[in-house]
Design a protein around this motif. Structure first.
Motif, PDB file in Angstrom:
ATOM      1  N   TYR A  39      -4.280  -3.992   7.041  1.00  0.00           N
ATOM      2  CA  TYR A  39      -4.185  -2.797   6.193  1.00  0.00           C
ATOM      3  C   TYR A  39      -4.225  -1.570   7.076  1.00  0.00           C
ATOM      4  CZ  TYR A  39      -9.180  -2.096   6.993  1.00  0.00           C
ATOM      5  OH  TYR A  39     -10.396  -1.877   7.592  1.00  0.00           O
ATOM      6  N   SER A  40      -3.868  -0.413   6.499  1.00  0.00           N
ATOM      7  CA  SER A  40      -3.880   0.839   7.250  1.00  0.00           C
ATOM      8  C   SER A  40      -5.199   1.553   6.982  1.00  0.00           C
ATOM      9  CB  SER A  40      -2.697   1.704   6.793  1.00  0.00           C
ATOM     10  OG  SER A  40      -2.906   3.019   7.225  1.00  0.00           O
ATOM     11  N   MET A  43      -5.498   5.214   5.718  1.00  0.00           N
ATOM     12  CA  MET A  43      -5.175   5.501   4.309  1.00  0.00           C
ATOM     13  C   MET A  43      -6.388   5.389   3.393  1.00  0.00           C
ATOM     14  SD  MET A  43      -1.332   4.352   3.575  1.00  0.00           S
ATOM     15  CE  MET A  43      -1.372   5.360   2.113  1.00  0.00           C
ATOM     16  N   ALA A  47      -6.071   7.674  -0.027  1.00  0.00           N
ATOM     17  CA  ALA A  47      -5.455   6.760  -0.998  1.00  0.00           C
ATOM     18  C   ALA A  47      -5.333   7.398  -2.385  1.00  0.00           C
ATOM     19  CB  ALA A  47      -6.274   5.474  -1.088  1.00  0.00           C
ATOM     20  N   LYS A  52      -2.801   5.301  -4.495  1.00  0.00           N
ATOM     21  CA  LYS A  52      -2.856   3.866  -4.174  1.00  0.00           C
ATOM     22  C   LYS A  52      -4.200   3.253  -4.546  1.00  0.00           C
ATOM     23  CE  LYS A  52       0.824   3.518  -1.121  1.00  0.00           C
ATOM     24  NZ  LYS A  52       1.819   2.540  -0.965  1.00  0.00           N
ATOM     25  N   LEU A  57      -3.219  -0.965  -0.515  1.00  0.00           N
ATOM     26  CA  LEU A  57      -3.317  -0.555   0.895  1.00  0.00           C
ATOM     27  C   LEU A  57      -3.122  -1.739   1.839  1.00  0.00           C
ATOM     28  CD1 LEU A  57      -6.350   1.912   0.798  1.00  0.00           C
ATOM     29  CD2 LEU A  57      -3.917   2.426   0.646  1.00  0.00           C
ATOM     30  N   ILE A 128     -11.796  -2.069   4.544  1.00  0.00           N
ATOM     31  CA  ILE A 128     -11.195  -2.040   3.205  1.00  0.00           C
ATOM     32  C   ILE A 128     -12.138  -2.632   2.160  1.00  0.00           C
ATOM     33  CG2 ILE A 128      -9.892  -4.209   3.424  1.00  0.00           C
ATOM     34  CD1 ILE A 128      -7.633  -2.332   1.955  1.00  0.00           C
TER      35      ILE A 128
END
Ligand code: FAD
Length: 372
Positions: A39-40, A43, A47, A52, A57, A128
């Motif tokens: 994942y990024s 972001m 997000a 998002k 993500l 995340i």
């Protein structure tokens, strides 16, 4: 070559991809204590602005990364030590042999010890999974306190405005981004984010966090009370160095590596947020990209020094876009207003040694040239 990489963050996966490009036959194993999805991370703090969900993500699940780049990805596997004599990584699922080992196991969010029965409910976002929990709790929160007016704190503050949250940022600093920006620029950022809806408690620390009927009561160092529904801490990172230190590798702020990216054991390298390049600790994406390319060349037989170009830092605060190259101590800043923004140059002995652009960013390339 039997290459083992610990970590499936930006550092681990970028290196795996770069090595695979150069050596189609290398055996590449990645080990991670999480689920290994790619994942990024940047972001996580914008997000909401881009609409998002945490699930959106995820760039590629672990199984897809494994198939696409011919990797073995050991997920939910905690590394507990390194046996350098046997060339083995020790994990809670058993040992894993290596010829070359790369530590790409990142950094942890700092925990500031705080009094009160709500202190253990403070949320920290560095992965995340943390972000998924944060979004679940955010769905039930209107008033959010962010501890830490640095880069990540300011980005989250701006992002939460996109979800119509009431945001208060708290920290001992005199102005936002105080470790990166001089006062004129910091005040400009404060003003723009205030106009967008952020409230500030600067020059303050949080003395207590107590549970309240609804949410939490924060007691600040000047005895003010603040009622909020959710507390997010963004007070900084500590590179993961303990297992490296226990294995006898040199650590300082991060795991110390030479220009080739190697620790003082030539079979073990370090990359990303856990690594320290000489005196520099660079917990950003661009350094990972540059270092991963050079390290992949070294690991596949072409020793290559890691060389970093000038890498301006972009802060994701759409209310006041910021691009900067921090200046060394002693530099003198001067500012000009331009197109409702601000351009600052830092000079030392008549040489430009840093800049900050607030607002329109069209000058960035020319200022990068001015520093080169
Ligand atoms: P991580 O992504 O932390 O990966 C570490 C990996 O190691 C994980 O897979 C973890 O599970 C694993 N691991 C750790 N310990 C163990 C263990 N003992 N056993 C097994 N596995 C282990 N940078 C920018 O350049 N621009 C930005 O705009 C930007 N925004 C950001 C926004 C946020 C909210 C955050 C938190 C960071 C941001 N950054 C940004 C910084 C950037 O995202 C990081 O520098 C980068 O993602 C670090 O990658 P990494 O692979 O080194 O570490």
């Amino acid at each position: 070559m039997n290459l083992v990489i610990i970590g499936t963050g930006m550092a681990g996966y970028t290196l795996a991809r770069e090595v695979r490009k150069k050596d189609p036959l290398a055996r590449i194993t990645l080990i991670t204590r999480d689920n290994g999805d790619s994942y990024s991370k940047p972001m996580l703090s914008n997000a909401l602005a881009v609409g998002k969900s945490p699930e959106q993500l995820i760039l590629s699940p672990a199984a897809k990364m494994a198939a696409q780049y011919d990797l073995q990805v050991l997920v939910q596997t905690q590394v507990t030590g390194i046996d350098r004599d046997r060339q083995q990584v020790l994990t809670d699922q058993g040992p894993v042999d290596y010829d070359q080992l790369v530590l790409a196991w990142g950094a942890e969010q700092l925990h500031l010890p705080t009094a009160g029965d709500g202190a253990d409910q403070v949320v920290r976002v560095n992965q995340i999974h943390d972000y998924q929990l944060f979004r679940e709790r955010l769905a039930k929160a209107d008033r959010v306190a962010i501890i830490g007016p640095g880069l990540i704190g300011c980005e989250f503050a701006n992002d939460l405005l996109h979800a119509d949250k009431q945001v208060t940022v708290i920290g001992p600093d005199p102005w936002p981004l105080a470790s990166l920006l001089p006062e004129t620029a910091g005040r400009f950022v404060e003003q723009k984010l205030t106009a967008a809806g952020v409230q500030w408690q600067l020059g303050q620390t949080v003395a207590r966090i107590d549970q309240a009927k609804a949410g939490f009561t924060l007691t600040l160092s000047d005895d003010q009370h603040l009622e909020v529904d959710l507390v997010l801490s963004a007070v900084g990172l500590r590179p993961n160095v303990d297992l490296a230190s226990a294995a006898g590798l040199t650590v300082s702020r991060g795991i110390v590596v030479n220009p080739l990216g190697q620790t003082d054991d030539p079979r073990i390298s370090a990359l990303g947020d856990c690594a320290q390049y000489g005196e520099r600790w660079l917990p950003y994406i661009m350094p990972i990209m540059h270092a991963a390319r050079a390290l992949a060349a070294t690991l596949t037989g072409t020793p290559t020094d890691i060389v970093f170009p000038l890498m301006p830092v972009a802060v994701k605060t759409p209310a006041v876009p910021i691009s900067l190259v921090p200046a060394p101590p002693g530099a003198r800043w001067s500012f000009i207003e331009q197109d409702e923004g601000l351009v600052g140059r830092a000079k030392l002995d008549e040489r430009t040694v840093g800049f900050v652009l607030l607002g329109p960013q069209t000058l960035r390339q020319s200022l990068v040239k001015e520093l080169s």
